[in-house]
Scaffold this active site. Structure first.
Site, PDB file in Angstrom:
ATOM      1  CB  ILE A 188      -0.868   0.121   1.181  1.00  0.00           C
ATOM      2  CG1 ILE A 188      -0.131  -0.061   2.636  1.00  0.00           C
ATOM      3  CG2 ILE A 188      -1.674  -1.212   1.255  1.00  0.00           C
ATOM      4  CD1 ILE A 188      -0.861   0.232   3.521  1.00  0.00           C
TER       5      ILE A 188
ATOM      6  CG  HIS B   2      -3.962  -6.454  -0.191  1.00  0.00           C
ATOM      7  ND1 HIS B   2      -2.879  -6.751   0.336  1.00  0.00           N
ATOM      8  CD2 HIS B   2      -4.778  -7.183  -0.702  1.00  0.00           C
ATOM      9  CE1 HIS B   2      -3.015  -8.361   0.509  1.00  0.00           C
ATOM     10  NE2 HIS B   2      -4.369  -8.396  -0.582  1.00  0.00           N
TER      11      HIS B   2
ATOM     12  CB  CYS C 122     -21.414  12.281   7.023  1.00  0.00           C
ATOM     13  SG  CYS C 122     -21.643  10.746   6.531  1.00  0.00           S
TER      14      CYS C 122
ATOM     15  CB  THR D  28      11.652 -17.103   4.524  1.00  0.00           C
ATOM     16  OG1 THR D  28      10.652 -16.147   4.256  1.00  0.00           O
ATOM     17  CG2 THR D  28      12.463 -16.480   5.454  1.00  0.00           C
TER      18      THR D  28
HETATM   19  N1  APR Z   1      14.407 -10.006   0.039  1.00  0.00           N
HETATM   20  C1  APR Z   1      13.703 -10.775  -0.166  1.00  0.00           C
HETATM   21  N2  APR Z   1      12.252 -11.119   0.544  1.00  0.00           N
HETATM   22  C2  APR Z   1      12.173 -10.548   1.799  1.00  0.00           C
HETATM   23  C3  APR Z   1      12.990  -9.390   2.166  1.00  0.00           C
HETATM   24  C4  APR Z   1      14.005  -9.058   1.154  1.00  0.00           C
HETATM   25  N3  APR Z   1      14.763  -7.918   1.351  1.00  0.00           N
HETATM   26  N4  APR Z   1      12.405  -8.895   3.192  1.00  0.00           N
HETATM   27  C5  APR Z   1      11.403  -9.661   3.614  1.00  0.00           C
HETATM   28  N5  APR Z   1      11.312 -10.539   2.735  1.00  0.00           N
HETATM   29  C6  APR Z   1      10.197 -11.462   2.727  1.00  0.00           C
HETATM   30  C7  APR Z   1       9.982 -12.313   4.015  1.00  0.00           C
HETATM   31  O1  APR Z   1      10.657 -13.360   4.263  1.00  0.00           O
HETATM   32  C8  APR Z   1       8.635 -12.778   3.762  1.00  0.00           C
HETATM   33  O2  APR Z   1       8.431 -14.008   3.362  1.00  0.00           O
HETATM   34  O3  APR Z   1       8.982 -10.958   2.260  1.00  0.00           O
HETATM   35  C9  APR Z   1       7.829 -11.911   2.716  1.00  0.00           C
HETATM   36  C10 APR Z   1       7.135 -10.939   3.435  1.00  0.00           C
HETATM   37  O4  APR Z   1       5.867 -11.555   3.885  1.00  0.00           O
HETATM   38  P1  APR Z   1       5.013 -10.734   4.734  1.00  0.00           P
HETATM   39  O5  APR Z   1       5.319  -9.912   5.783  1.00  0.00           O
HETATM   40  O6  APR Z   1       3.719 -11.824   4.924  1.00  0.00           O
HETATM   41  O7  APR Z   1       4.040  -9.693   3.683  1.00  0.00           O
HETATM   42  P2  APR Z   1       3.192  -9.878   2.509  1.00  0.00           P
HETATM   43  O8  APR Z   1       3.389 -11.336   1.866  1.00  0.00           O
HETATM   44  O9  APR Z   1       3.086  -8.681   1.688  1.00  0.00           O
HETATM   45  O10 APR Z   1       1.979  -9.647   3.184  1.00  0.00           O
HETATM   46  C11 APR Z   1       0.501  -9.913   2.437  1.00  0.00           C
HETATM   47  O11 APR Z   1      -0.653  -9.505   4.542  1.00  0.00           O
HETATM   48  O12 APR Z   1      -1.434  -8.320   6.290  1.00  0.00           O
HETATM   49  C12 APR Z   1      -1.558  -8.518   5.030  1.00  0.00           C
HETATM   50  O13 APR Z   1      -2.404  -6.762   3.766  1.00  0.00           O
HETATM   51  C13 APR Z   1      -0.990  -7.122   4.284  1.00  0.00           C
HETATM   52  O14 APR Z   1      -0.479  -6.899   1.996  1.00  0.00           O
HETATM   53  C14 APR Z   1      -0.223  -7.552   3.248  1.00  0.00           C
HETATM   54  C15 APR Z   1      -0.478  -9.103   3.229  1.00  0.00           C
END
Ligand code: APR
Length: 332
Positions: free
Chosen positions: A130, A146, A181, A293
Site C-alpha cells: 500500500i 490491497h 455526512c 525465506t
Molecule cells: N528480500 C526478499 N524477501 C524479503 C525481504 C528481502 N529484502 N525482506 C522480507 N522478505 C520476505 C519475508 O521473508 C517474507 O516471506 O518477504 C515476505 C513478506 O511476507 P509478509 O510479511 O507476510 O508480507 P506480505 O506477503 O506482503 O503480506 C501480504 O498481508 O497483512 C496483510 O495486507 C497485508 O499486504 C499484506 C498481506
C-alpha cells in the site's frame, strides 16, 4: 472424489515433468530473457530495503505490534480488521502515521519492475503493498490489490476524497469524520427546524396542521439524516473482512490468458485471494519465486532464496540489463 483427485494429481505431475528441467538460476535468466508477458506478484519484501517493515518476519509489523503491546490488540492483524476499525477507529489512527508513505523511495526491485515495463515485457504488477512505491518508480501497469493511501472513503456515505485530505489527521493521530455526512445532517436538521417553525406559525393562525412533534433531540433522527454521527473516513486500503476491488478479478481473468511467466517477489503468500493467483494461472506458465525465506504451501518451479534487491540486480547483470538508478525515479 478419488477419480477427481487422480486427475488433479496427474495434471500436477504432468506439469512438474514438463517443467522439471526448470530449477536453476540459468533457467530463470533464460525465462526472463525470452518472456514477453510477465506478471510480477509482489509483497512487503520488496519495500523492506526502503525502510518499510514487512508484516510476518520476526522484525515485521506484526511482531512489533505484539511486542509493544501498546494498542491492546488480541491479535496484531486486528489493526487492519474492518470490524475492529468500526468499533475503535482511534486505535488505527494512533498507529497509521508509522506506515503512511511519506518519505520513502523505491528499491532496486521497484525500479527493476519499471525496467521490465520499459522493455515491454511487463504484463502487470499485482502488488499487495500500500506504499505506492511502484507509482513513484514510474510503473504504470500496477494493480494495488490491497489498495493504498492515495484515496480515502467515508464508511457511511461512501464519499471518496484524495488521500492528502486525511494526511493531517493521520499525522496528528486523530480520527477524520466525513464533511459530506456532516453537511447532510446539518441540512436535515435545518429542514426539520424550518418545518417546525412553519407548523407553529400555521397553528397560531388557527389552521389545523399536523403538529410536527419532533423535538430538537429527535431532530438528529430527521428523515434526511437517519440519525447517528457523521461517517468515519478510512484510507482505501483493504482491511481483513473487506472484499478486494472488482478490478482484481477483472484483470486476473484477462491476464491469465496472456501471461507467459509469473515472478513472485517478497511475499509469504499467506493472504488470499492474492496468494491464489498461482492457482489461477495455467499450469503451463513457469513460476519463479524470489524471497528471503522459503514457502512450503506452494511449489514454484524455480525458487531463488535471498535478498530480492540483490537477486534482481544479479539477474539483470547476467542479462545485460541496467536497473535505472534512483535519480531516474519518475514522480507522478
Ligand atoms: N528480500 C526478499 N524477501 C524479503 C525481504 C528481502 N529484502 N525482506 C522480507 N522478505 C520476505 C519475508 O521473508 C517474507 O516471506 O518477504 C515476505 C513478506 O511476507 P509478509 O510479511 O507476510 O508480507 P506480505 O506477503 O506482503 O503480506 C501480504 O498481508 O497483512 C496483510 O495486507 C497485508 O499486504 C499484506 C498481506
Amino acid at each position: 472424489l478419488l477419480p477427481f483427485a487422480n486427475v488433479a494429481l496427474s495434471r500436477v505431475l504432468r506439469r512438474r515433468k514438463r517443467l522439471a528441467h526448470l530449477s536453476s538460476l540459468q533457467d530463470a535468466i533464460n525465462l526472463l530473457r525470452d518472456s514477453k508477458r510477465i506478471i510480477i506478484l509482489s509483497g512487503a519484501g520488496i519495500s523492506t530495503s526502503c525502510g518499510i517493515p514487512d508484516f510476518r518476519s520476526s522484525t515485521g509489523l506484526y511482531a512489533q505490534l505484539q511486542d509493544e503491546g501498546e494498542y491492546e490488540l488480541d491479535d496484531p492483524q486486528q489493526m487492519f480488521d474492518i470490524r475492529y476499525f468500526r468499533e475503535r477507529p482511534e486505535v488505527f489512527y494512533s498507529f497509521a502515521k508509522q506506515i503512511y508513505p511519506s518519505n520513502f523511495f523505491p528499491s532496486p526491485c521497484h525500479r527493476w519492475i519499471k525496467l521490465l515495463e520499459d522493455r515491454g515485457q511487463l504484463l502487470r504488477n499485482y502488488t499487495q503493498n500500500i506504499d505506492t512505491l511502484e507509482n513513484l518508480a514510474g510503473v504504470t501497469k500496477v494493480l494495488q490489490c490491497h489498495g493504498s493511501f492515495s484515496t480515502a472513503s467515508c464508511l457511511r456515505c461512501k464519499t471518496r476524497v484524495p488521500g492528502p485530505t486525511i494526511e493531517p489527521y493521520i499525522m496528528a493521530q486523530k480520527v477524520p469524520y466525513c464533511g459530506t455526512c456532516r453537511e447532510t445532517r446539518d441540512r436535515g436538521l435545518e429542514i426539520r427546524r424550518a418545518r417546525k417553525e412553519a407548523a407553529k406559525k400555521s397553528k397560531l393562525k388557527g389552521k389545523a396542521k399536523e403538529w410536527d412533534s419532533g423535538s430538537e433531540e429527535e431532530d438528529s433522527d430527521g428523515s434526511e439524516w437517519g440519525g447517528g454521527e457523521p461517517g468515519i473516513i478510512k484510507p482505501d486500503i483493504t482491511f481483513f473482512g473487506q472484499a478486494l476491488d472488482s478490478e482484481f478479478d477483472q484483470c486476473l481473468f484477462k491476464d491469465r490468458e496472456e501471461v507467459d511467466l509469473l515472478v513472485i517477489i517478497g511475499t509469504s503468500l499467506k493472504v488470499a485471494p492474492v496468494s491464489e493467483v498461482l492457482t489461477h494461472i495455467p499450469h503451463s506458465v513457469p513460476q519463479i519465486f524470489i524471497n528471503l525465506t522459503p514457502v512450503h504451501h506452494v511449489q514454484p518451479d524455480i525458487c531463488l532464496l535471498g535478498d530480492a534487491d540483490s537477486i534482481v540486480t544479479y539477474l539483470s547483470t547476467q542479462l545485460g540489463w541496467t536497473i535505472p538508478p534512483p535519480s531516474v525515479v519518475v514522480h507522478p
